[in-house]
Design an enzyme around this catalytic site. Structure first.
Site, short mmCIF file in Angstrom:
data_model
loop_
_atom_site.label_atom_id
_atom_site.label_comp_id
_atom_site.label_asym_id
_atom_site.label_seq_id
_atom_site.Cartn_x
_atom_site.Cartn_y
_atom_site.Cartn_z
N GLU A 1 -30.13 26.83 46.72
CA GLU A 1 -29.57 26.01 45.65
C GLU A 1 -28.17 25.50 46.02
OE1 GLU A 1 -30.45 28.92 42.43
OE2 GLU A 1 -31.68 27.30 41.65
N HIS B 1 -23.86 29.95 39.21
CA HIS B 1 -25.16 29.49 38.70
C HIS B 1 -26.02 30.72 38.46
CE1 HIS B 1 -29.04 27.73 38.25
NE2 HIS B 1 -29.48 28.18 39.41
N HIS C 1 -29.60 32.53 36.23
CA HIS C 1 -30.83 32.36 35.45
C HIS C 1 -30.75 33.34 34.27
CE1 HIS C 1 -32.97 31.08 39.47
NE2 HIS C 1 -32.04 30.23 39.09
N TYR D 1 -13.64 29.89 21.34
CA TYR D 1 -13.63 30.12 22.79
C TYR D 1 -14.74 29.34 23.50
CZ TYR D 1 -9.74 33.20 22.56
OH TYR D 1 -8.47 33.66 22.38
N HIS E 1 -34.34 26.43 33.43
CA HIS E 1 -33.79 26.95 34.68
C HIS E 1 -32.51 27.77 34.44
CE1 HIS E 1 -32.62 25.86 39.13
NE2 HIS E 1 -32.34 27.10 38.83
#
Ligand SMILES: [Zn+2]
Length: 211
Positions: free
Chosen positions: A73, A92, A94, A119, A159
């Protein structure tokens, strides 16, 4: 911060995310910008068990110069960095609740989560949904580039999130804020929560301008 310190930070934050169930199996990846390239977590590696010496080092063109081959990725990260010159790190994941929200057909693709807390507004702001692409499809990089200039975080449909920060700690904290807000949003599905008003959001952004 020296490269060896950054390697240690990637290991430390990776382990922290893994231990708390935010990155199961070998999912999720972390990158940090160097003066002349990037450090990136290797393909097939678990964030819970990274070896600082085997972290992938890429040159300024994204080519591997040392360590194990990078995550498949890698192009998600490079697409985001390409549009955000101030980004020093990208996370990144999942992570379950963010992915759950990314599968809901009812969300607004221009602004997936409501402004539930101050926040969330300060760390994420408006979160766009990027349409679904098959893993490895380079068109996903183009789709991210289309949103990354305006947004430090995007959510990939079915994703997970991609979040940039001025430091690795900032990127990790923003990713966790997103995950917790996704969890709150799901908890509140059967309710009609009060969200921050436009006026309250404008006041926040005046006091805490986004990156
Ligand atoms: Zn992914």
């Amino acid at each position: 911060m020296s490269e060896s310190t950054l390697r240690e930070e990637i290991v430390r934050f990776g382990e922290s995310l893994f231990k708390r169930g935010l990155s199961g199996g070998s999912s999720g990846n972390i990158s940090v910008r160097l003066e002349d390239g990037w450090l990136m977590t290797p393909t097939g590696s678990s964030l819970g068990n990274l070896d600082p010496a085997r972290i992938s080092k890429l040159d300024d063109q994204g080519r591997l110069i040392s360590g194990d081959p990078p995550t498949k990725e890698v192009f998600l990260h490079l697409a985001m960095y390409g549009e955000r010159s101030g980004a020093r790190a990208i996370v990144h994941l999942h992570s379950t609740h963010s992915v759950a929200v990314s599968c809901l057909p009812s969300v607004d693709p221009d602004n997936v989560l409501p402004p539930l807390t101050a926040y969330y507004v300060m760390k994420i702001g408006r979160l766009p949904l990027i349409p679904y692409y098959r893993p490895g499809d380079k068109a996903l990089g183009d789709a991210i580039r289309g949103k990354a200039r305006q947004h430090s975080a995007v959510l990939l449909a079915n994703h997970g999130p991609v979040v940039a920060g001025k430091s690795l700690e900032a990127a990790v904290n923003a990713t966790e804020e997103l995950e917790e807000t996704a969890r709150l949003y799901l908890l509140l599905q059967a309710h009609n929560p009060r969200v921050l008003t436009e006026e309250q959001i404008a006041d926040l952004l005046r006091h805490f301008p986004p990156d």
